[in-house]
Design an enzyme around this catalytic site. Structure first.
Site, PDB file in Angstrom:
ATOM      1  N   LEU A  27      11.762   1.194   7.145  1.00  0.00           N
ATOM      2  CA  LEU A  27      10.725   1.565   5.659  1.00  0.00           C
ATOM      3  C   LEU A  27      11.295   3.277   4.713  1.00  0.00           C
ATOM      4  O   LEU A  27      12.161   3.962   5.833  1.00  0.00           O
ATOM      5  CB  LEU A  27       9.138   1.382   5.648  1.00  0.00           C
ATOM      6  N   LYS A  58       6.502  -2.011   1.561  1.00  0.00           N
ATOM      7  CA  LYS A  58       5.457  -1.523   2.601  1.00  0.00           C
ATOM      8  C   LYS A  58       4.180  -1.918   2.550  1.00  0.00           C
ATOM      9  O   LYS A  58       3.237  -2.659   1.351  1.00  0.00           O
ATOM     10  CB  LYS A  58       5.373  -0.240   2.122  1.00  0.00           C
ATOM     11  N   TYR A 100       0.663  -1.299   0.084  1.00  0.00           N
ATOM     12  CA  TYR A 100      -0.264   0.117   0.363  1.00  0.00           C
ATOM     13  C   TYR A 100       1.178   1.581  -0.446  1.00  0.00           C
ATOM     14  O   TYR A 100       2.407   0.989   0.662  1.00  0.00           O
ATOM     15  CB  TYR A 100      -0.708   0.361   1.398  1.00  0.00           C
ATOM     16  N   GLU A 115      13.202   2.632  13.489  1.00  0.00           N
ATOM     17  CA  GLU A 115      12.570   3.646  12.862  1.00  0.00           C
ATOM     18  C   GLU A 115      11.252   3.650  13.971  1.00  0.00           C
ATOM     19  O   GLU A 115      11.057   3.212  14.995  1.00  0.00           O
ATOM     20  CB  GLU A 115      11.874   3.791  11.468  1.00  0.00           C
TER      21      GLU A 115
HETATM   22  N1  PMP Z   1       8.840   3.605   8.659  1.00  0.00           N
HETATM   23  C1  PMP Z   1       7.357   2.963   9.087  1.00  0.00           C
HETATM   24  C2  PMP Z   1       6.988   2.138   9.038  1.00  0.00           C
HETATM   25  C3  PMP Z   1       6.224   3.620   8.465  1.00  0.00           C
HETATM   26  O1  PMP Z   1       4.611   2.887   7.970  1.00  0.00           O
HETATM   27  C4  PMP Z   1       5.734   5.258   7.842  1.00  0.00           C
HETATM   28  C5  PMP Z   1       4.737   5.879   7.038  1.00  0.00           C
HETATM   29  N2  PMP Z   1       4.587   5.176   5.825  1.00  0.00           N
HETATM   30  C6  PMP Z   1       6.975   5.447   7.698  1.00  0.00           C
HETATM   31  C7  PMP Z   1       8.095   5.243   8.660  1.00  0.00           C
HETATM   32  C8  PMP Z   1       6.980   7.077   7.047  1.00  0.00           C
HETATM   33  O2  PMP Z   1       7.341   6.897   5.390  1.00  0.00           O
HETATM   34  P1  PMP Z   1       7.086   8.185   4.501  1.00  0.00           P
HETATM   35  O3  PMP Z   1       7.242   9.037   4.901  1.00  0.00           O
HETATM   36  O4  PMP Z   1       6.914   7.565   2.932  1.00  0.00           O
HETATM   37  O5  PMP Z   1       5.017   7.583   4.972  1.00  0.00           O
END
Ligand code: PMP
Length: 283
Positions: A201, A145, A32, A177
């Site tokens: 991620l 993701k 997603y 994270e």
């Molecule tokens: N890490 C995780 C586990 C996440 O779910 C998200 C949110 N998508 C992020 C980091 C931040 O990623 P982004 O800046 O692409 O939203």
């Protein structure tokens, strides 16, 4: 009534139908993205869609159409629903088939769905966040993701029950994270964040932050912080599509710096905001 994307069709709420045998429902077998909309325009749409196709490839799933078509469909969905400030959520599952773990046959095609969410026109500025450290018990492919978010859900709930906005995940004391965000600490003018690897991620907001740092000459070290390190950071912030850059005021009940956004965080927030498509009235 809001419109939804259902494979290659635009349908109303009551026309969306998902099979009970959808592999997303049984296994969380899918990927997603969430893309932020500012002033009616998707921010970093190509990067998000690119990551979605990469995630799909990593789980050996071929989507029925390509990234350009995805971009035009999501653009149309935002227009149909007249979204100014908000986001679009899109997911793809491996399709619907009787429940066996191995992939279904080639005749089964992925199921793509997307919806939009509208935010208040006058943005609510969130309070600096409080974090709770939580064991990172996720699998070893956090770079994907995936729809499988059970460990993230459990971690977020643990933080929530402790009165915190987000969980600060760590593997044996090494900070990775957040449950839905990337994490950054500032010490002696240098920003520290976990390097891109299978343990995190590769956030799109993180990528924009790295670009901002380069542009404003802000030193960054892509080195993991230990849980002990974070308590003595001068500043701390988190990043995500929905919240952008969010300062952190407290970790495990201990104040970060003065407990208010520090100069490095503020400068970065300004550089980040300058990249957004169209400032909303209060920004
Ligand atoms: N890490 C995780 C586990 C996440 O779910 C998200 C949110 N998508 C992020 C980091 C931040 O990623 P982004 O800046 O692409 O939203």
């Amino acid at each position: 009534m809001s419109m939804y994307l259902m494979n290659d069709r635009f349908v109303k709420n009551d026309e969306v139908s998902i099979s009970i045998e959808d592999r997303g429902y049984y296994f969380g077998d899918g990927v997603y993205e969430v893309i932020r909309v500012y002033g009616g325009i998707m921010f970093t749409a190509e990067e998000h869609i690119g990551r979605m196709y990469e995630s799909a490839e990593k789980i050996r799933m071929t989507l029925p159409y390509g990234p350009e078509e995805m971009l035009s469909k999501l653009t149309r969905l935002i227009e149909e629903n007249a979204i100014r400030e908000g986001h679009v959520y899109v997911q793809a599952t491996r399709g619907s088939a009787p429940r066996v773990h191995q992939f279904p046959g080639e005749d089964i095609t992925p199921v793509i769905t997307a919806y939009t969410k509208s935010y208040p026109e006058v943005p609510v500025v969130p309070e600096p966040a409080k974090l709770k450290s939580v064991d990172d018990v996720r699998w070893l492919r956090c770079d994907i993701k995936s729809l499988n978010l059970l460990a993230n859900v459990m971690a977020k709930q643990e933080a929530h029950e402790a009165g915190c906005l987000e969980a600060l995940l760590h593997r044996d004391g090494t900070v990775t994270e957040g449950s839905s965000s990337n994490m950054f600490g500032v010490k002696d003018g240098v920003i520290y964040t976990h390097p891109v690897s299978n343990f995190i991620l590769n956030g799109i907001t993180r990528r924009v932050i790295m670009q901002c740092c380069e542009e404003i000459g802000q030193p960054v070290a892509e080195e993991p912080m230990s849980l002990e390190d974070v308590y003595s950071m001068d500043e701390f912030f988190m990043s995500s599509t929905t919240n952008g850059i969010l300062p952190v005021s407290e970790i495990d009940g201990q104040k970060v710096g003065e407990g208010t956004p520090g100069p490095v965080t503020k400068r970065l927030m300004a550089a980040f905001e300058a990249k957004l498509p169209e400032p909303a009235p209060t920004r």
